[in-house]
Design an enzyme around this catalytic site. Structure first.
Site, short mmCIF file in Angstrom:
data_model
loop_
_atom_site.label_atom_id
_atom_site.label_comp_id
_atom_site.label_asym_id
_atom_site.label_seq_id
_atom_site.Cartn_x
_atom_site.Cartn_y
_atom_site.Cartn_z
N LYS A 113 11.43 -3.12 47.93
CA LYS A 113 11.94 -3.83 46.76
C LYS A 113 11.20 -3.32 45.54
O LYS A 113 10.07 -2.83 45.66
CB LYS A 113 11.70 -5.34 46.92
CG LYS A 113 12.66 -6.18 46.12
CD LYS A 113 13.98 -6.34 46.83
CE LYS A 113 14.98 -7.11 46.01
NZ LYS A 113 16.18 -7.44 46.80
P1 NAD Z 1 22.61 -11.48 39.00
O1 NAD Z 1 21.57 -11.14 37.99
O2 NAD Z 1 23.90 -10.72 38.98
O3 NAD Z 1 22.98 -13.04 38.88
C1 NAD Z 1 22.03 -14.05 38.96
C2 NAD Z 1 22.69 -15.37 38.56
O4 NAD Z 1 21.75 -16.44 38.74
C3 NAD Z 1 23.12 -15.43 37.10
O5 NAD Z 1 24.34 -16.12 37.00
C4 NAD Z 1 22.01 -16.24 36.43
O6 NAD Z 1 22.43 -16.90 35.24
C5 NAD Z 1 21.70 -17.22 37.54
N1 NAD Z 1 20.37 -17.82 37.44
C6 NAD Z 1 19.21 -17.22 37.07
N2 NAD Z 1 18.21 -18.12 37.09
C7 NAD Z 1 18.75 -19.29 37.49
C8 NAD Z 1 18.23 -20.59 37.69
N3 NAD Z 1 16.94 -20.86 37.48
N4 NAD Z 1 19.09 -21.55 38.12
C9 NAD Z 1 20.39 -21.27 38.33
N5 NAD Z 1 20.94 -20.07 38.14
C10 NAD Z 1 20.13 -19.09 37.72
O7 NAD Z 1 21.90 -11.37 40.42
P2 NAD Z 1 22.59 -11.14 41.85
O8 NAD Z 1 22.56 -9.69 42.11
O9 NAD Z 1 23.85 -11.91 41.93
O10 NAD Z 1 21.49 -11.82 42.81
C11 NAD Z 1 21.46 -13.22 43.08
C12 NAD Z 1 20.65 -13.47 44.34
O11 NAD Z 1 21.23 -12.76 45.43
C13 NAD Z 1 19.20 -12.99 44.28
O12 NAD Z 1 18.40 -13.86 45.04
C14 NAD Z 1 19.26 -11.62 44.93
O13 NAD Z 1 18.00 -11.22 45.45
C15 NAD Z 1 20.26 -11.90 46.03
N6 NAD Z 1 20.92 -10.71 46.57
C16 NAD Z 1 21.61 -9.84 45.77
C17 NAD Z 1 22.26 -8.76 46.32
C18 NAD Z 1 23.09 -7.80 45.50
O14 NAD Z 1 23.76 -6.94 46.10
N7 NAD Z 1 23.14 -7.90 44.17
C19 NAD Z 1 22.18 -8.52 47.70
C20 NAD Z 1 21.49 -9.44 48.51
C21 NAD Z 1 20.88 -10.52 47.91
#
Ligand code: NAD
Length: 418
Positions: free
Chosen positions: A107
């Protein structure tokens, strides 16, 4: 290591310890697997638009590479620290092993609020960060991908920076990049689509129909928005979504396509769409719904609020959204938990497809991608469920133990160097 000692890292290690104890993992291996293999901390000086130079801190952590190159996203967020990055890297190791991908876990991240930077500043930050972690990354070494606060554009800048250093195009150095430079069809929606595939399996296990299911999603970024849209396409009623500012709730169901058009394309805030009643993130977690999908940050469901959750299924789109204490409470309440390393593995599974396509320079159709994703993640779901039933452990413990066991086998078979 003192620098790792943060709450997210403690959560990852506590989960590992619990799984290792249950499976009676070799003591020497336990010591090694609790710690990352390599951690790089870098300073990232960036010329800001006003002429000042601001120095950001960046990280790249490789937890394990016993089964292949390490793989994991890059996060841009003000709370990023070494412990959080190391925890996320450890979860990636178990996730890749559970899905049967030939990868270890890694990561990266930069402590920055990306929305406060201009596009030009973000590009300079990304390129300098990529140059600083250049010694660690590469298609055979360590392959980054998007995470919170980063996207396909970020990956394009990293791919270009890496390619400029070596003198030729290396698409396989990152995944989640635009299709025009070797990205894969279906990668952007892959994590959300994977969340949906395993949720459909969980609904079947509980004899619930998707048409009758209601869904609440915390976080409306990459993972949350695609999960909401695809769940709706499958016939479920999405009753609430939120972002960092709060959320909207409509018990009759939100039109997610229309909402996305207003939110992403036209830049309206969730509140300004007026498509539902306003509610806080805390209230969203406590809504009466069939499926709750945390898809934002870690440790959102804790000992304090777990007892108030009213969902039947918790599908963990985010990494580490549930603390150990909350886990116990939810288990007592009979909530069906689809643990993060299973539920959100669609992203890394399609990243694997992207990397394979880049290395072979042969690209697949979107139908191939979707079918293969569904096959791999659904079979991981059923293996985990069967393991949980046979060993009388929770879905989380089953997923962790299966992943850890594969990594342990790799270490034992390779032996300890020198
Ligand atoms: P992103 O940046 O696209 O979206 C994150 C979202 O969470 C946004 O809508 C933001 O406004 C919201 N957010 C941030 N802080 C917050 C809070 N305190 N309370 C509520 N909402 C909040 O990120 P993403 O890529 O969608 O990732 C989201 C989660 O999924 C993370 O935990 C990430 O590690 C996990 N994840 C992502 C992927 C991927 O392919 N992008 C894969 C596996 C896991």
């Amino acid at each position: 290591m003192k620098e790792l000692d943060t709450h997210t890292y403690r959560l990852a290690v506590a989960q590992f310890d619990q799984a290792a104890e249950t499976m009676q993992l070799d003591r020497n291996l336990r010591e090694r697997l609790k710690l990352p293999q390599r951690s790089l901390v870098v300073s990232v000086p960036v010329r800001m638009d006003d002429g000042r130079v601001e120095v950001f801190t960046g990280y790249r952590v490789q937890h394990d590479s016993s089964r292949g190159p390490s793989k994991g996203g890059i996060r841009y967020h003000p709370d990023v620290n070494l412990g959080e990055v190391a925890a996320l890297a450890m979860w990636m190791t178990w996730k890749c092993a559970l899905a049967g991908l030939p990868y270890g876990g890694a990561k990266g991240g930069v402590t920055v609020a990306p929305k406060q930077l201009s596009r030009a500043e973000l590009q300079r930050l990304t390129r300098r960060y990529a140059a600083e972690i250049f010694p660690l990354i590469g298609p055979d070494q360590d392959v980054p991908a998007p995470d919170v606060g980063t996207d396909a554009q970020t990956m394009a800048w990293i791919m270009d920076t890496y390619s400029q250093q070596v003198g030729y195009a290396v698409p396989g150095v990152v995944t989640g990049k635009p299709v025009s430079i070797g990205g894969s069809l279906g990668r952007e929606e892959a994590t959300g689509r994977g969340v949906v595939y395993v949720t459909l399996e969980a609904l079947r296990q509980l004899n619930l129909s998707v048409q009758d299911a209601t869904v609440a999603v915390q976080g409306f970024g990459n993972v949350g928005s695609h999960t909401a849209l695809i769940m709706q396409q499958q016939g479920a009623r999405v009753i609430a979504v939120s972002d960092v500012t709060g959320g909207i709730y409509n018990p009759r169901g939100l039109d997610v396509r229309d909402l996305l058009d207003r939110y992403k394309t036209r830049g309206q805030s969730l509140r300004d769409t007026k498509m539902g009643d306003w509610l806080s993130n805390e209230e969203l977690l406590q809504l009466d719904c069939t499926v709750l999908v945390p898809a934002a940050l870690s440790e959102q469901i804790t000992g304090k609020n777990a007892a108030s959750l009213r969902c039947r299924i918790l599908a963990e789109g985010a990494n580490g959204p549930t603390t150990l204490e909350a886990d116990r409470i939810l288990e007592d309440k009979g909530v069906f938990i689809i643990p993060d390393i299973l539920a959100n593995s669609g992203g890394v599974i399609v990243s694997y497809f992207e990397w394979v396509q880049d290395l072979q320079r042969f690209f697949w159709s979107e139908t191939d991608i979707r079918n293969r994703l569904q096959e791999i993640i659904t079979s991981a779901f059923h293996r985990t469920k069967q393991f949980a039933t046979e060993r009388c452990v929770s879905m989380r413990m089953a997923a962790l133990m299966s992943g850890i066991d594969k990594v342990a086998q790799a270490h034992l078979q390779r032996g300890l160097y020198p």
